[in-house]
Design a protein around this motif. Structure first.
Motif, PDB file in Angstrom:
ATOM      1  N   TYR A 136       1.930   9.498  -5.838  1.00 36.33           N
ATOM      2  CA  TYR A 136       2.147  10.886  -5.431  1.00 36.33           C
ATOM      3  C   TYR A 136       3.537  11.433  -5.713  1.00 36.33           C
ATOM      4  O   TYR A 136       3.699  12.660  -5.771  1.00 36.33           O
ATOM      5  CB  TYR A 136       1.801  11.060  -3.943  1.00 36.33           C
ATOM      6  CG  TYR A 136       0.317  11.256  -3.749  1.00 36.33           C
ATOM      7  CD1 TYR A 136      -0.267  12.500  -3.960  1.00 36.33           C
ATOM      8  CD2 TYR A 136      -0.505  10.189  -3.408  1.00 36.33           C
ATOM      9  CE1 TYR A 136      -1.633  12.683  -3.816  1.00 36.33           C
ATOM     10  CE2 TYR A 136      -1.879  10.366  -3.256  1.00 36.33           C
ATOM     11  CZ  TYR A 136      -2.425  11.623  -3.466  1.00 36.33           C
ATOM     12  OH  TYR A 136      -3.783  11.793  -3.328  1.00 36.33           O
TER      13      TYR A 136
ATOM     14  N   TYR B  92      -6.124  10.628   1.329  1.00 34.93           N
ATOM     15  CA  TYR B  92      -5.559   9.330   0.921  1.00 34.93           C
ATOM     16  C   TYR B  92      -4.673   8.781   2.037  1.00 34.93           C
ATOM     17  O   TYR B  92      -4.745   7.598   2.379  1.00 34.93           O
ATOM     18  CB  TYR B  92      -4.744   9.512  -0.360  1.00 34.93           C
ATOM     19  CG  TYR B  92      -4.240   8.217  -0.965  1.00 34.93           C
ATOM     20  CD1 TYR B  92      -4.816   7.686  -2.117  1.00 34.93           C
ATOM     21  CD2 TYR B  92      -3.174   7.509  -0.393  1.00 34.93           C
ATOM     22  CE1 TYR B  92      -4.356   6.501  -2.671  1.00 34.93           C
ATOM     23  CE2 TYR B  92      -2.717   6.323  -0.933  1.00 34.93           C
ATOM     24  CZ  TYR B  92      -3.305   5.827  -2.079  1.00 34.93           C
ATOM     25  OH  TYR B  92      -2.847   4.642  -2.613  1.00 34.93           O
ATOM     26  N   TYR B  93      -3.852   9.638   2.619  1.00 33.50           N
ATOM     27  CA  TYR B  93      -2.882   9.166   3.611  1.00 33.50           C
ATOM     28  C   TYR B  93      -3.543   8.728   4.910  1.00 33.50           C
ATOM     29  O   TYR B  93      -2.972   7.931   5.658  1.00 33.50           O
ATOM     30  CB  TYR B  93      -1.848  10.263   3.902  1.00 33.50           C
ATOM     31  CG  TYR B  93      -0.491   9.713   4.276  1.00 33.50           C
ATOM     32  CD1 TYR B  93       0.228   8.949   3.377  1.00 33.50           C
ATOM     33  CD2 TYR B  93       0.059   9.935   5.533  1.00 33.50           C
ATOM     34  CE1 TYR B  93       1.463   8.437   3.698  1.00 33.50           C
ATOM     35  CE2 TYR B  93       1.298   9.426   5.873  1.00 33.50           C
ATOM     36  CZ  TYR B  93       1.993   8.672   4.954  1.00 33.50           C
ATOM     37  OH  TYR B  93       3.218   8.140   5.287  1.00 33.50           O
TER      38      TYR B  93
ATOM     39  N   GLU C 165       2.162   1.823  -3.493  1.00 35.18           N
ATOM     40  CA  GLU C 165       1.132   2.415  -4.355  1.00 35.18           C
ATOM     41  C   GLU C 165       1.021   3.917  -4.098  1.00 35.18           C
ATOM     42  O   GLU C 165       0.866   4.702  -5.042  1.00 35.18           O
ATOM     43  CB  GLU C 165      -0.209   1.726  -4.104  1.00 35.18           C
ATOM     44  CG  GLU C 165      -0.248   0.287  -4.608  1.00 35.18           C
ATOM     45  CD  GLU C 165      -1.507  -0.448  -4.177  1.00 35.18           C
ATOM     46  OE1 GLU C 165      -2.305   0.132  -3.389  1.00 35.18           O
ATOM     47  OE2 GLU C 165      -1.699  -1.598  -4.608  1.00 35.18           O
ATOM     48  N   PHE C 166       1.096   4.302  -2.832  1.00 34.60           N
ATOM     49  CA  PHE C 166       1.044   5.724  -2.498  1.00 34.60           C
ATOM     50  C   PHE C 166       2.224   6.469  -3.112  1.00 34.60           C
ATOM     51  O   PHE C 166       2.060   7.538  -3.717  1.00 34.60           O
ATOM     52  CB  PHE C 166       1.045   5.908  -0.977  1.00 34.60           C
ATOM     53  CG  PHE C 166       1.235   7.334  -0.533  1.00 34.60           C
ATOM     54  CD1 PHE C 166       0.176   8.224  -0.540  1.00 34.60           C
ATOM     55  CD2 PHE C 166       2.489   7.795  -0.129  1.00 34.60           C
ATOM     56  CE1 PHE C 166       0.349   9.545  -0.149  1.00 34.60           C
ATOM     57  CE2 PHE C 166       2.673   9.119   0.267  1.00 34.60           C
ATOM     58  CZ  PHE C 166       1.596   9.998   0.251  1.00 34.60           C
TER      59      PHE C 166
ATOM     60  N   ALA D 172       0.831  -1.202   0.000  1.00 33.85           N
ATOM     61  CA  ALA D 172       0.000   0.000   0.000  1.00 33.85           C
ATOM     62  C   ALA D 172       0.867   1.254   0.000  1.00 33.85           C
ATOM     63  O   ALA D 172       0.549   2.248  -0.670  1.00 33.85           O
ATOM     64  CB  ALA D 172      -0.929  -0.013   1.215  1.00 33.85           C
ATOM     65  N   TYR D 173       1.971   1.228   0.742  1.00 34.41           N
ATOM     66  CA  TYR D 173       2.883   2.372   0.735  1.00 34.41           C
ATOM     67  C   TYR D 173       3.521   2.551  -0.646  1.00 34.41           C
ATOM     68  O   TYR D 173       3.722   3.682  -1.101  1.00 34.41           O
ATOM     69  CB  TYR D 173       3.963   2.196   1.797  1.00 34.41           C
ATOM     70  CG  TYR D 173       3.556   2.656   3.172  1.00 34.41           C
ATOM     71  CD1 TYR D 173       3.055   3.946   3.379  1.00 34.41           C
ATOM     72  CD2 TYR D 173       3.674   1.824   4.284  1.00 34.41           C
ATOM     73  CE1 TYR D 173       2.673   4.385   4.636  1.00 34.41           C
ATOM     74  CE2 TYR D 173       3.299   2.258   5.559  1.00 34.41           C
ATOM     75  CZ  TYR D 173       2.793   3.533   5.717  1.00 34.41           C
ATOM     76  OH  TYR D 173       2.425   3.966   6.967  1.00 34.41           O
TER      77      TYR D 173
ATOM     78  N   PHE E 243       5.028  12.423   1.893  1.00 34.73           N
ATOM     79  CA  PHE E 243       3.806  13.077   2.360  1.00 34.73           C
ATOM     80  C   PHE E 243       4.120  14.453   2.950  1.00 34.73           C
ATOM     81  O   PHE E 243       3.474  15.451   2.614  1.00 34.73           O
ATOM     82  CB  PHE E 243       3.103  12.210   3.404  1.00 34.73           C
ATOM     83  CG  PHE E 243       1.980  12.919   4.114  1.00 34.73           C
ATOM     84  CD1 PHE E 243       0.735  13.049   3.526  1.00 34.73           C
ATOM     85  CD2 PHE E 243       2.189  13.489   5.364  1.00 34.73           C
ATOM     86  CE1 PHE E 243      -0.300  13.720   4.170  1.00 34.73           C
ATOM     87  CE2 PHE E 243       1.165  14.160   6.013  1.00 34.73           C
ATOM     88  CZ  PHE E 243      -0.086  14.274   5.415  1.00 34.73           C
TER      89      PHE E 243
ATOM     90  N   LYS F 117      -5.813   6.699   5.259  1.00 36.28           N
ATOM     91  CA  LYS F 117      -6.153   5.267   5.257  1.00 36.28           C
ATOM     92  C   LYS F 117      -5.092   4.444   5.973  1.00 36.28           C
ATOM     93  O   LYS F 117      -5.384   3.356   6.483  1.00 36.28           O
ATOM     94  CB  LYS F 117      -6.339   4.760   3.822  1.00 36.28           C
ATOM     95  CG  LYS F 117      -5.060   4.458   3.060  1.00 36.28           C
ATOM     96  CD  LYS F 117      -5.367   3.806   1.724  1.00 36.28           C
ATOM     97  CE  LYS F 117      -4.098   3.345   1.024  1.00 36.28           C
ATOM     98  NZ  LYS F 117      -4.391   2.641  -0.242  1.00 36.28           N
ATOM     99  N   PHE F 118      -3.848   4.979   6.056  1.00 34.62           N
ATOM    100  CA  PHE F 118      -2.806   4.225   6.746  1.00 34.62           C
ATOM    101  C   PHE F 118      -3.039   4.176   8.250  1.00 34.62           C
ATOM    102  O   PHE F 118      -2.458   3.324   8.936  1.00 34.62           O
ATOM    103  CB  PHE F 118      -1.431   4.803   6.413  1.00 34.62           C
ATOM    104  CG  PHE F 118      -1.027   4.566   4.983  1.00 34.62           C
ATOM    105  CD1 PHE F 118      -0.668   3.304   4.551  1.00 34.62           C
ATOM    106  CD2 PHE F 118      -1.052   5.603   4.064  1.00 34.62           C
ATOM    107  CE1 PHE F 118      -0.327   3.063   3.227  1.00 34.62           C
ATOM    108  CE2 PHE F 118      -0.704   5.382   2.732  1.00 34.62           C
ATOM    109  CZ  PHE F 118      -0.348   4.102   2.317  1.00 34.62           C
TER     110      PHE F 118
ATOM    111  N   LEU G 284      -4.481  14.614  -0.744  1.00 29.52           N
ATOM    112  CA  LEU G 284      -3.279  13.962  -0.225  1.00 29.52           C
ATOM    113  C   LEU G 284      -3.513  13.462   1.201  1.00 29.52           C
ATOM    114  O   LEU G 284      -3.240  12.302   1.520  1.00 29.52           O
ATOM    115  CB  LEU G 284      -2.108  14.952  -0.248  1.00 29.52           C
ATOM    116  CG  LEU G 284      -0.816  14.516   0.452  1.00 29.52           C
ATOM    117  CD1 LEU G 284      -0.123  13.431  -0.355  1.00 29.52           C
ATOM    118  CD2 LEU G 284       0.116  15.714   0.653  1.00 29.52           C
TER     119      LEU G 284
ATOM    120  N   ALA H 193       7.447   6.932   2.485  1.00 26.38           N
ATOM    121  CA  ALA H 193       6.119   7.504   2.245  1.00 26.38           C
ATOM    122  C   ALA H 193       5.877   8.696   3.159  1.00 26.38           C
ATOM    123  O   ALA H 193       5.312   9.713   2.727  1.00 26.38           O
ATOM    124  CB  ALA H 193       5.047   6.435   2.462  1.00 26.38           C
TER     125      ALA H 193
END
Length: 276
Positions: free
Chosen positions: A189, A221-222, A184-185, A181-182, A250, A224-225, A218, A246
């Motif tokens: 971005y 989306y972040y 993909e982020f 998942a990281y 960010f 979700k972590f 941004l 990540a």
């Protein structure tokens, strides 16, 4: 983007820094930047009022909304994890929560599991959850809020066997999926961040509303972590861990967008008139 989830993002990223209260007209204009209709925004606000996340009051013919104490606490917890500082070393202790909640209170059991998951606990067995972080007081708050104290036990303990700490982590969390998942982020971005830097370096002016949309998306989306990353101490992380990369991306992209985003928010934001 779901309107209710986006409301949490806007309150957490902006409104909480401006007295925590905002006119509904300002909210609908801000949410409109993401293509959300006034009807959708008002429906989301109504749901959050029913669920106890928001509070409302009328001043004249205007409605103003603020986060409830429960909602404010959730926003504070989220902000502390999103904008976390470098943690000190792990003390080797585990916070353990065990529960035996009867089937007649199944809905409360589900609520407790969601809360434990949000805090970063991992499920060791069906009713035993663990975390390497100091979360005892938060678990106490949650169990008291849901009136579950007679069904829950909370421990701080050392692990004496038999898995080594990293193997124990593997039993409770799927770090490969979190790493994915990281990745993909970062893939999504990093190009956006580089493109924005190029525009600014070339002297191009970025409209404030574009900064607002980009920054809010941004953060949205972040967020979700918060629900998938247990925020493990460095000693328990795998050799290849993309969370730090990540985090850096960010923060750098967030800082780039922040001034314009705040200007746009301040242009739209309307608080309760002074003295009301």
């Amino acid at each position: 983007m779901k309107p209710q989830s986006m409301l949490f993002t806007i309150y957490g990223e902006y409104v909480r820094h401006y007295g925590s209260e905002i006119w509904v007209g300002s909210l609908t204009r801000l949410m409109g930047e993401f293509g959300l209709s006034e009807q959708a925004v008002r429906a989301a606000i109504s749901r959050m009022l029913r669920q106890g996340w928001l509070e409302s009051r009328r001043v004249g013919n205007r409605s103003y909304y603020s986060m409830s104490p429960r909602g404010q606490k959730r926003l504070d917890e989220a902000a502390a994890r999103i904008y976390k500082v470098e943690a000190s070393g792990w003390n080797g202790k585990w916070c353990i929560t065990s529960y035996t909640i009867p089937e007649t209170q199944r809905n409360l059991r589900d609520h407790l599991r969601k809360e434990l998951n949000f805090l970063g606990f991992g499920m060791l067995t069906n009713s035993t959850w663990i975390s390497p972080n100091d979360l005892e007081e938060r678990v106490k708050d949650i169990t008291e809020a849901y009136n579950l104290t007679e069904y829950v036990e909370i421990f701080t303990a050392e692990h004496l066997g038999w898995s080594d700490p990293k193997r124990l982590v593997e039993k409770c969390w799927n770090l490969d999926e979190i790493n994915k998942a990281y990745r993909e982020f970062i893939n999504m971005y990093h190009p956006r961040y580089e493109e924005m830097k190029k525009k600014l370096k070339a002297g191009r002016e970025i409209p404030d509303n574009e900064c607002f949309v980009a920054k809010t998306e941004l953060v949205h989306y972040y967020r979700k972590f918060l629900f998938i990353d247990p925020d493990l101490p460095e000693e328990l992380l795998p050799d290849v861990w993309l969370g730090k990369e990540a985090d850096e991306l960010f923060n750098e992209y967030h800082n780039l967008l922040h001034p314009g985003a705040v200007r746009f928010f301040e242009e739209v934001y309307e608080a309760v008139p002074v003295g009301k």
